[in-house]
Design a protein around this motif. Structure first.
Motif, PDB file in Angstrom:
ATOM      1  N   ASP A  69       0.818  -1.217   0.000  1.00 30.54           N
ATOM      2  CA  ASP A  69       0.000   0.000   0.000  1.00 30.54           C
ATOM      3  C   ASP A  69       0.850   1.264   0.000  1.00 30.54           C
ATOM      4  O   ASP A  69       0.415   2.306  -0.496  1.00 30.54           O
ATOM      5  N   THR A  70       2.020   1.193   0.605  1.00 28.48           N
ATOM      6  CA  THR A  70       2.848   2.399   0.783  1.00 28.48           C
ATOM      7  C   THR A  70       4.173   2.308   0.024  1.00 28.48           C
ATOM      8  O   THR A  70       5.091   3.069   0.308  1.00 28.48           O
ATOM      9  N   ASN A  71       4.268   1.421  -0.953  1.00 33.48           N
ATOM     10  CA  ASN A  71       5.548   1.221  -1.637  1.00 33.48           C
ATOM     11  C   ASN A  71       5.877   2.290  -2.678  1.00 33.48           C
ATOM     12  O   ASN A  71       7.003   2.351  -3.159  1.00 33.48           O
ATOM     13  N   THR A  72       4.923   3.157  -3.006  1.00 37.58           N
ATOM     14  CA  THR A  72       5.168   4.188  -4.018  1.00 37.58           C
ATOM     15  C   THR A  72       4.846   5.563  -3.436  1.00 37.58           C
ATOM     16  O   THR A  72       3.705   5.828  -3.048  1.00 37.58           O
ATOM     17  N   ALA A  73       5.873   6.417  -3.377  1.00 34.44           N
ATOM     18  CA  ALA A  73       5.685   7.769  -2.853  1.00 34.44           C
ATOM     19  C   ALA A  73       4.736   8.547  -3.751  1.00 34.44           C
ATOM     20  O   ALA A  73       4.659   8.316  -4.954  1.00 34.44           O
ATOM     21  N   LEU A 103       5.626   9.793   1.786  1.00 29.97           N
ATOM     22  CA  LEU A 103       6.906  10.483   1.592  1.00 29.97           C
ATOM     23  C   LEU A 103       8.000   9.489   1.249  1.00 29.97           C
ATOM     24  O   LEU A 103       8.027   8.364   1.777  1.00 29.97           O
ATOM     25  N   ASP A 104       8.946   9.905   0.389  1.00 35.22           N
ATOM     26  CA  ASP A 104      10.098   9.075   0.023  1.00 35.22           C
ATOM     27  C   ASP A 104      10.910   8.679   1.251  1.00 35.22           C
ATOM     28  O   ASP A 104      11.097   9.486   2.168  1.00 35.22           O
ATOM     29  N   ASP A 105      11.420   7.459   1.247  1.00 41.11           N
ATOM     30  CA  ASP A 105      12.401   7.042   2.251  1.00 41.11           C
ATOM     31  C   ASP A 105      13.733   7.704   1.935  1.00 41.11           C
ATOM     32  O   ASP A 105      14.035   7.974   0.764  1.00 41.11           O
ATOM     33  N   VAL A 106      14.517   7.953   2.961  1.00 41.28           N
ATOM     34  CA  VAL A 106      15.851   8.513   2.745  1.00 41.28           C
ATOM     35  C   VAL A 106      16.771   7.460   2.152  1.00 41.28           C
ATOM     36  O   VAL A 106      17.609   7.748   1.306  1.00 41.28           O
TER      37      VAL A 106
END
Length: 107
Positions: A69-73, A103-106
């Protein structure tokens, strides 16, 4: 309302108390509530899944994220959809969407 979560995170769950026009809180105990989310302009939903009724008598619901569900920013539109035992459908919020920002992961 805006909900923020980082890419690939599954916590915290998104939660809400459903309210109809005029602030009326429905009893959704005998209803099915789904959480839907999609990119603006998309024709298919990224999520269309049954939500959890944390307290159906006062319309408190939540949705626990799966990793996919959250794999794409991105910025998504979210909403809750109640289907009553009689087959009626009501969408919350009725005056717009929940803005879900992943939000993108760092790393």
């Amino acid at each position: 309302r805006t909900f923020y979560i980082k890419q690939n995170d599954t916590l915290p769950a998104i939660s809400d108390q459903l309210k109809r026009a005029g602030g009326i809180i429905p009893n959704v105990t005998t209803s099915t509530v789904r959480f839907n989310m999609k990119l603006p302009g998309a024709t298919t939903a990224k999520i269309n899944a049954v939500a959890t009724q944390d307290d159906g008598a006062i319309a408190k619901v939540s949705y626990a994220w799966a990793t996919a569900d959250t794999n794409t920013a991105g910025e998504y539109y979210g909403e809750w959809e109640e289907t009553t035992a009689g087959g009626g459908v009501m969408t919350y919020p009725s005056d717009g969407y929940i803005l879900v920002i992943i939000l993108d992961d760092v790393s």
